[in-house]
Scaffold this active site. Structure first.
Site, mmCIF file in Angstrom:
data_model
loop_
_atom_site.group_PDB
_atom_site.id
_atom_site.type_symbol
_atom_site.label_atom_id
_atom_site.label_comp_id
_atom_site.label_asym_id
_atom_site.label_seq_id
_atom_site.Cartn_x
_atom_site.Cartn_y
_atom_site.Cartn_z
ATOM 1 N N THR A 221 0.835 -1.203 0.000
ATOM 2 C CA THR A 221 0.000 0.000 0.000
ATOM 3 C C THR A 221 0.867 1.250 0.000
ATOM 4 O O THR A 221 1.997 1.226 0.474
ATOM 5 C CB THR A 221 -0.834 -0.055 1.300
ATOM 6 O OG1 THR A 221 -1.760 -1.105 1.178
ATOM 7 C CG2 THR A 221 -1.549 1.238 1.613
ATOM 8 N N GLY A 273 -0.647 -2.438 6.355
ATOM 9 C CA GLY A 273 -0.512 -3.698 7.088
ATOM 10 C C GLY A 273 -1.762 -4.535 6.936
ATOM 11 O O GLY A 273 -2.573 -4.302 6.035
HETATM 12 N N1 ASP Z 1 -3.781 -2.301 4.707
HETATM 13 C C1 ASP Z 1 -4.031 -2.808 3.391
HETATM 14 C C2 ASP Z 1 -5.286 -3.634 3.419
HETATM 15 O O1 ASP Z 1 -5.480 -4.385 4.355
HETATM 16 C C3 ASP Z 1 -2.928 -3.626 2.843
HETATM 17 C C4 ASP Z 1 -1.567 -2.990 2.887
HETATM 18 O O2 ASP Z 1 -1.312 -2.118 3.700
HETATM 19 O O3 ASP Z 1 -0.714 -3.359 2.083
HETATM 20 O O4 ASP Z 1 -6.045 -3.561 2.489
#
Ligand code: ASP
Length: 353
Positions: A221, A273
Protein backbone atom coordinates in the site's frame (compact mmCIF):
# COMPACT_ATOMS: atom_id res chain seq x y z
CA UNK A 1 1.97 19.77 60.35
CA UNK A 2 5.37 20.71 58.98
CA UNK A 3 6.40 17.05 58.70
CA UNK A 4 3.15 16.27 56.88
CA UNK A 5 3.66 18.95 54.19
CA UNK A 6 7.31 17.85 53.81
CA UNK A 7 6.14 14.29 53.28
CA UNK A 8 3.53 15.48 50.79
CA UNK A 9 6.16 17.39 48.75
CA UNK A 10 8.41 14.33 48.74
CA UNK A 11 5.53 12.17 47.51
CA UNK A 12 4.77 14.61 44.71
CA UNK A 13 8.43 14.65 43.66
CA UNK A 14 8.34 10.88 43.48
CA UNK A 15 5.19 10.92 41.32
CA UNK A 16 6.70 13.48 38.92
CA UNK A 17 10.00 11.58 38.66
CA UNK A 18 8.33 8.25 37.99
CA UNK A 19 6.01 9.71 35.34
CA UNK A 20 9.02 11.29 33.59
CA UNK A 21 10.72 7.91 33.75
CA UNK A 22 7.63 6.25 32.25
CA UNK A 23 7.61 8.74 29.37
CA UNK A 24 11.28 8.08 28.69
CA UNK A 25 10.63 4.34 28.66
CA UNK A 26 7.80 4.57 26.15
CA UNK A 27 9.69 6.82 23.72
CA UNK A 28 9.78 5.53 20.16
CA UNK A 29 12.97 3.64 19.41
CA UNK A 30 13.99 5.87 16.50
CA UNK A 31 13.24 9.08 18.40
CA UNK A 32 16.68 10.63 17.97
CA UNK A 33 16.69 10.31 14.20
CA UNK A 34 13.31 11.98 13.80
CA UNK A 35 13.87 15.28 15.57
CA UNK A 36 13.96 17.55 12.54
CA UNK A 37 10.96 19.40 11.17
CA UNK A 38 9.44 17.25 8.45
CA UNK A 39 6.88 18.49 5.96
CA UNK A 40 6.08 15.31 4.03
CA UNK A 41 6.36 11.62 4.88
CA UNK A 42 5.44 8.64 2.69
CA UNK A 43 5.23 4.86 2.89
CA UNK A 44 5.14 2.28 0.16
CA UNK A 45 3.90 -0.57 2.32
CA UNK A 46 5.17 -2.70 5.18
CA UNK A 47 5.81 -6.44 5.17
CA UNK A 48 8.39 -9.16 4.86
CA UNK A 49 10.89 -6.96 3.12
CA UNK A 50 14.31 -8.51 3.62
CA UNK A 51 17.58 -7.32 2.13
CA UNK A 52 18.54 -10.91 1.29
CA UNK A 53 15.47 -11.19 -0.99
CA UNK A 54 16.17 -7.93 -2.78
CA UNK A 55 18.39 -7.41 -5.81
CA UNK A 56 20.44 -4.22 -5.98
CA UNK A 57 18.50 -3.28 -9.09
CA UNK A 58 15.12 -3.70 -7.45
CA UNK A 59 16.19 -1.81 -4.35
CA UNK A 60 17.38 1.06 -6.54
CA UNK A 61 14.05 1.07 -8.40
CA UNK A 62 12.06 1.24 -5.16
CA UNK A 63 14.26 4.06 -3.85
CA UNK A 64 13.93 5.97 -7.12
CA UNK A 65 10.14 5.58 -6.98
CA UNK A 66 9.99 6.83 -3.40
CA UNK A 67 12.31 9.73 -4.22
CA UNK A 68 10.24 10.80 -7.20
CA UNK A 69 7.13 10.81 -5.03
CA UNK A 70 8.82 12.77 -2.22
CA UNK A 71 10.13 15.37 -4.65
CA UNK A 72 6.71 15.77 -6.25
CA UNK A 73 5.08 16.42 -2.89
CA UNK A 74 7.86 18.66 -1.65
CA UNK A 75 7.79 20.79 -4.81
CA UNK A 76 4.03 21.22 -4.43
CA UNK A 77 4.47 22.42 -0.84
CA UNK A 78 7.35 24.72 -1.84
CA UNK A 79 5.13 26.25 -4.51
CA UNK A 80 2.69 27.17 -1.73
CA UNK A 81 0.16 24.44 -2.49
CA UNK A 82 -1.92 22.92 0.28
CA UNK A 83 -1.00 19.72 2.13
CA UNK A 84 -4.05 18.18 0.48
CA UNK A 85 -2.65 18.99 -3.00
CA UNK A 86 0.75 17.63 -1.98
CA UNK A 87 -0.72 14.38 -0.64
CA UNK A 88 -2.80 13.81 -3.78
CA UNK A 89 0.10 14.58 -6.15
CA UNK A 90 2.51 12.36 -4.21
CA UNK A 91 0.14 9.40 -4.09
CA UNK A 92 -0.66 9.70 -7.81
CA UNK A 93 3.05 9.19 -8.56
CA UNK A 94 3.09 6.04 -6.42
CA UNK A 95 -0.18 4.78 -7.93
CA UNK A 96 1.30 5.12 -11.41
CA UNK A 97 4.41 3.18 -10.38
CA UNK A 98 3.84 -0.59 -10.91
CA UNK A 99 6.20 -1.49 -8.05
CA UNK A 100 3.64 -0.47 -5.45
CA UNK A 101 0.35 -2.13 -4.55
CA UNK A 102 -1.82 0.84 -5.53
CA UNK A 103 -3.18 1.90 -8.91
CA UNK A 104 -1.09 0.15 -11.60
CA UNK A 105 0.51 -2.85 -9.91
CA UNK A 106 -2.36 -3.43 -7.48
CA UNK A 107 -2.63 -6.99 -6.16
CA UNK A 108 -5.27 -9.42 -7.46
CA UNK A 109 -8.40 -10.60 -5.71
CA UNK A 110 -9.29 -14.28 -5.46
CA UNK A 111 -11.34 -13.84 -8.66
CA UNK A 112 -8.40 -12.36 -10.56
CA UNK A 113 -9.52 -8.74 -10.43
CA UNK A 114 -7.87 -5.54 -9.18
CA UNK A 115 -10.13 -3.85 -6.65
CA UNK A 116 -8.69 -0.72 -5.10
CA UNK A 117 -9.39 1.35 -2.00
CA UNK A 118 -8.26 4.93 -1.25
CA UNK A 119 -8.93 7.75 1.20
CA UNK A 120 -7.89 11.34 1.80
CA UNK A 121 -8.50 13.65 4.75
CA UNK A 122 -8.14 17.38 5.34
CA UNK A 123 -6.79 18.08 8.84
CA UNK A 124 -8.02 21.68 8.82
CA UNK A 125 -11.70 21.02 8.14
CA UNK A 126 -11.92 17.31 9.09
CA UNK A 127 -13.49 16.74 5.68
CA UNK A 128 -12.74 13.32 4.21
CA UNK A 129 -13.43 11.25 1.13
CA UNK A 130 -12.87 7.64 0.15
CA UNK A 131 -13.57 5.02 -2.49
CA UNK A 132 -13.59 1.25 -2.03
CA UNK A 133 -13.48 -1.73 -4.36
CA UNK A 134 -12.96 0.26 -7.57
CA UNK A 135 -11.55 -1.30 -10.74
CA UNK A 136 -11.59 1.33 -13.47
CA UNK A 137 -10.37 4.59 -11.92
CA UNK A 138 -6.75 5.18 -12.89
CA UNK A 139 -5.96 7.20 -9.74
CA UNK A 140 -8.24 6.20 -6.87
CA UNK A 141 -6.75 8.91 -4.60
CA UNK A 142 -8.16 11.59 -6.91
CA UNK A 143 -11.54 9.87 -6.78
CA UNK A 144 -11.38 9.95 -2.97
CA UNK A 145 -10.70 13.67 -3.17
CA UNK A 146 -13.58 14.17 -5.57
CA UNK A 147 -15.91 12.35 -3.16
CA UNK A 148 -14.75 14.74 -0.43
CA UNK A 149 -15.06 17.92 -2.47
CA UNK A 150 -17.75 17.26 -5.03
CA UNK A 151 -20.28 15.15 -3.16
CA UNK A 152 -22.12 15.30 0.12
CA UNK A 153 -20.81 11.86 1.06
CA UNK A 154 -17.63 10.50 2.61
CA UNK A 155 -17.38 7.00 1.15
CA UNK A 156 -18.43 5.45 -2.15
CA UNK A 157 -17.95 1.86 -3.28
CA UNK A 158 -17.79 -0.24 -6.44
CA UNK A 159 -19.72 0.67 -9.54
CA UNK A 160 -21.34 3.74 -7.98
CA UNK A 161 -17.94 5.18 -7.11
CA UNK A 162 -16.73 4.50 -10.66
CA UNK A 163 -19.76 6.22 -12.14
CA UNK A 164 -19.22 9.20 -9.86
CA UNK A 165 -15.51 9.41 -10.80
CA UNK A 166 -16.41 9.38 -14.47
CA UNK A 167 -18.92 12.17 -14.01
CA UNK A 168 -16.32 14.12 -12.01
CA UNK A 169 -14.09 14.00 -15.10
CA UNK A 170 -11.44 11.61 -13.77
CA UNK A 171 -9.51 9.29 -16.04
CA UNK A 172 -11.26 5.94 -16.49
CA UNK A 173 -9.26 2.97 -17.79
CA UNK A 174 -9.87 -0.61 -18.83
CA UNK A 175 -9.40 -2.91 -15.78
CA UNK A 176 -6.48 -4.59 -17.62
CA UNK A 177 -4.47 -1.36 -17.16
CA UNK A 178 -3.71 -2.33 -13.54
CA UNK A 179 -2.35 -5.80 -14.32
CA UNK A 180 1.32 -6.69 -13.81
CA UNK A 181 2.82 -10.15 -14.24
CA UNK A 182 4.44 -10.09 -10.83
CA UNK A 183 1.13 -9.53 -9.05
CA UNK A 184 -0.57 -12.17 -11.19
CA UNK A 185 2.09 -14.69 -10.18
CA UNK A 186 1.59 -13.61 -6.57
CA UNK A 187 -2.06 -14.57 -6.84
CA UNK A 188 -1.25 -17.94 -8.43
CA UNK A 189 1.08 -18.74 -5.52
CA UNK A 190 -1.54 -17.68 -2.98
CA UNK A 191 -4.22 -19.79 -4.69
CA UNK A 192 -1.94 -22.81 -4.70
CA UNK A 193 -1.15 -22.34 -1.02
CA UNK A 194 -4.87 -21.96 -0.31
CA UNK A 195 -5.80 -25.28 -1.92
CA UNK A 196 -2.81 -27.07 -0.39
CA UNK A 197 -3.73 -25.71 3.01
CA UNK A 198 -7.39 -26.70 2.77
CA UNK A 199 -6.43 -30.23 1.75
CA UNK A 200 -3.99 -30.62 4.61
CA UNK A 201 -5.76 -28.88 7.43
CA UNK A 202 -9.49 -29.22 8.05
CA UNK A 203 -9.55 -26.40 10.56
CA UNK A 204 -8.23 -24.00 7.95
CA UNK A 205 -10.81 -21.41 6.91
CA UNK A 206 -10.08 -20.09 3.44
CA UNK A 207 -13.50 -18.45 3.23
CA UNK A 208 -13.20 -15.00 4.68
CA UNK A 209 -9.91 -15.62 6.48
CA UNK A 210 -6.73 -14.80 4.66
CA UNK A 211 -4.45 -17.64 3.61
CA UNK A 212 -1.22 -18.02 5.55
CA UNK A 213 0.72 -17.56 2.33
CA UNK A 214 -0.78 -14.12 2.11
CA UNK A 215 1.27 -12.95 5.02
CA UNK A 216 4.31 -12.55 2.81
CA UNK A 217 2.50 -11.19 -0.15
CA UNK A 218 -0.14 -8.87 1.09
CA UNK A 219 1.44 -5.48 1.56
CA UNK A 220 2.64 -2.61 -0.61
CA UNK A 221 0.00 0.00 0.00
CA UNK A 222 1.09 3.62 -0.39
CA UNK A 223 0.43 6.57 1.88
CA UNK A 224 1.40 10.18 2.44
CA UNK A 225 1.09 12.73 5.24
CA UNK A 226 1.98 16.39 4.78
CA UNK A 227 2.19 19.71 6.61
CA UNK A 228 1.91 22.84 4.46
CA UNK A 229 3.21 26.37 4.95
CA UNK A 230 -0.13 27.47 6.42
CA UNK A 231 0.22 24.78 9.12
CA UNK A 232 -2.46 22.47 7.72
CA UNK A 233 -2.12 18.70 7.88
CA UNK A 234 -3.48 16.16 5.39
CA UNK A 235 -3.31 12.38 5.02
CA UNK A 236 -3.98 9.95 2.18
CA UNK A 237 -3.73 6.20 1.58
CA UNK A 238 -4.20 4.10 -1.57
CA UNK A 239 -4.09 0.34 -2.01
CA UNK A 240 -5.00 -2.73 -3.99
CA UNK A 241 -5.69 -4.40 -0.64
CA UNK A 242 -4.49 -7.93 0.00
CA UNK A 243 -3.66 -10.63 -2.53
CA UNK A 244 -6.39 -13.27 -2.86
CA UNK A 245 -8.97 -11.19 -0.98
CA UNK A 246 -12.51 -12.50 -1.40
CA UNK A 247 -16.16 -11.49 -1.48
CA UNK A 248 -15.69 -7.75 -1.99
CA UNK A 249 -13.37 -7.47 1.01
CA UNK A 250 -12.52 -3.87 1.96
CA UNK A 251 -9.43 -3.03 4.01
CA UNK A 252 -8.56 -0.29 6.48
CA UNK A 253 -7.20 2.24 3.97
CA UNK A 254 -10.54 3.79 2.93
CA UNK A 255 -11.99 3.70 6.44
CA UNK A 256 -11.53 7.10 8.06
CA UNK A 257 -10.02 6.63 11.50
CA UNK A 258 -8.73 3.12 10.78
CA UNK A 259 -6.17 3.43 7.96
CA UNK A 260 -6.32 7.18 7.34
CA UNK A 261 -6.88 10.23 9.56
CA UNK A 262 -5.84 13.88 9.81
CA UNK A 263 -6.58 16.59 12.36
CA UNK A 264 -4.73 19.90 12.59
CA UNK A 265 -4.93 19.78 16.39
CA UNK A 266 -2.96 16.56 16.57
CA UNK A 267 -1.60 14.55 13.66
CA UNK A 268 -1.96 13.14 10.13
CA UNK A 269 -1.73 9.33 9.82
CA UNK A 270 -1.60 6.74 7.04
CA UNK A 271 -1.39 3.02 7.83
CA UNK A 272 -0.24 -0.10 6.02
CA UNK A 273 -0.51 -3.70 7.09
CA UNK A 274 -3.01 -6.42 7.75
CA UNK A 275 -6.14 -4.30 7.36
CA UNK A 276 -8.51 -6.37 9.47
CA UNK A 277 -6.41 -5.68 12.56
CA UNK A 278 -6.10 -1.98 11.73
CA UNK A 279 -9.88 -1.69 11.41
CA UNK A 280 -10.50 -3.46 14.70
CA UNK A 281 -7.92 -1.29 16.47
CA UNK A 282 -9.14 1.96 14.83
CA UNK A 283 -5.44 2.71 14.56
CA UNK A 284 -5.23 6.14 12.93
CA UNK A 285 -7.85 7.76 15.16
CA UNK A 286 -6.53 6.00 18.24
CA UNK A 287 -3.11 7.54 17.58
CA UNK A 288 -4.68 11.01 17.34
CA UNK A 289 -6.80 10.41 20.45
CA UNK A 290 -3.77 9.33 22.49
CA UNK A 291 -2.14 12.64 21.60
CA UNK A 292 -5.29 14.67 22.26
CA UNK A 293 -6.50 13.04 25.47
CA UNK A 294 -3.33 11.70 27.03
CA UNK A 295 -0.83 14.26 25.78
CA UNK A 296 1.46 11.62 24.25
CA UNK A 297 4.02 12.67 21.65
CA UNK A 298 3.57 11.41 18.10
CA UNK A 299 6.35 8.86 18.66
CA UNK A 300 4.83 7.56 21.90
CA UNK A 301 1.36 7.33 20.39
CA UNK A 302 2.69 5.67 17.21
CA UNK A 303 4.52 3.04 19.19
CA UNK A 304 1.49 2.39 21.41
CA UNK A 305 -0.94 1.79 18.54
CA UNK A 306 1.41 -0.53 16.63
CA UNK A 307 1.93 -2.48 19.83
CA UNK A 308 -1.86 -2.82 20.18
CA UNK A 309 -2.08 -4.21 16.64
CA UNK A 310 0.72 -6.64 17.51
CA UNK A 311 -1.06 -7.77 20.67
CA UNK A 312 -4.09 -8.76 18.59
CA UNK A 313 -1.83 -10.76 16.26
CA UNK A 314 -1.70 -8.24 13.40
CA UNK A 315 1.26 -6.68 11.68
CA UNK A 316 2.08 -3.58 9.70
CA UNK A 317 3.16 -0.01 10.22
CA UNK A 318 2.23 3.61 9.78
CA UNK A 319 3.50 7.09 9.12
CA UNK A 320 2.43 9.98 11.32
CA UNK A 321 3.26 13.68 11.18
CA UNK A 322 2.22 16.08 13.92
CA UNK A 323 1.33 19.77 13.67
CA UNK A 324 4.92 20.74 14.55
CA UNK A 325 6.50 18.56 11.88
CA UNK A 326 7.59 15.75 14.21
CA UNK A 327 7.33 12.37 12.53
CA UNK A 328 6.94 8.77 13.67
CA UNK A 329 7.27 5.72 11.40
CA UNK A 330 6.70 2.67 13.62
CA UNK A 331 6.21 -0.83 12.21
CA UNK A 332 6.37 -4.39 13.51
CA UNK A 333 7.21 -6.10 10.21
CA UNK A 334 10.67 -6.83 8.78
CA UNK A 335 10.56 -3.69 6.71
CA UNK A 336 8.54 -0.76 5.47
CA UNK A 337 9.25 1.28 2.34
CA UNK A 338 9.36 4.82 3.68
CA UNK A 339 10.69 8.27 3.05
CA UNK A 340 10.60 11.72 4.53
CA UNK A 341 11.56 15.24 3.57
CA UNK A 342 12.41 18.14 5.89
CA UNK A 343 11.30 21.75 5.52
CA UNK A 344 14.73 22.41 3.96
CA UNK A 345 14.26 19.66 1.39
CA UNK A 346 16.53 17.03 2.94
CA UNK A 347 15.33 13.60 1.84
CA UNK A 348 15.69 10.34 3.79
CA UNK A 349 14.63 6.99 2.34
CA UNK A 350 14.66 3.69 4.25
CA UNK A 351 13.41 0.18 3.58
CA UNK A 352 14.58 -2.26 6.24
CA UNK A 353 14.40 -2.32 10.01
N1 ASP B 1 -3.78 -2.30 4.71
C1 ASP B 1 -4.03 -2.81 3.39
C2 ASP B 1 -5.29 -3.63 3.42
O1 ASP B 1 -5.48 -4.39 4.36
C3 ASP B 1 -2.93 -3.63 2.84
C4 ASP B 1 -1.57 -2.99 2.89
O2 ASP B 1 -1.31 -2.12 3.70
O3 ASP B 1 -0.71 -3.36 2.08
O4 ASP B 1 -6.04 -3.56 2.49
Amino acid sequence: MKTFSLLRSAAWLLVICSSLQARANTAYADDSTHQEKYVLVIHGGAGTILKKNMTAQKEAAYKAGLEEALKTGYNALQAGKSSLDAVEATIRVLEDNPLFNAGKGAVFTHDGRNEMDAAIMNGKTLEAGSVAGVSTIRNPISAARAVMEKSEHVMMAGRGAEQFAKEAGLEIVDPSYFRTEERWEGLQKALKADSMKSRLDHSYQPAGKLGVENIDNKFGTVGCVALDKAGNLAAGTSTGGMTNKKYGRIGDAPIIGAGTYANNNTVAVSCTGWGEFFIRSVVAYDLSALMAYKGLTVQEAGKAVIEKVGTLGGNGGLIALDKNGRAALPFNTEGMYRGMVTAEGKITIEIYK
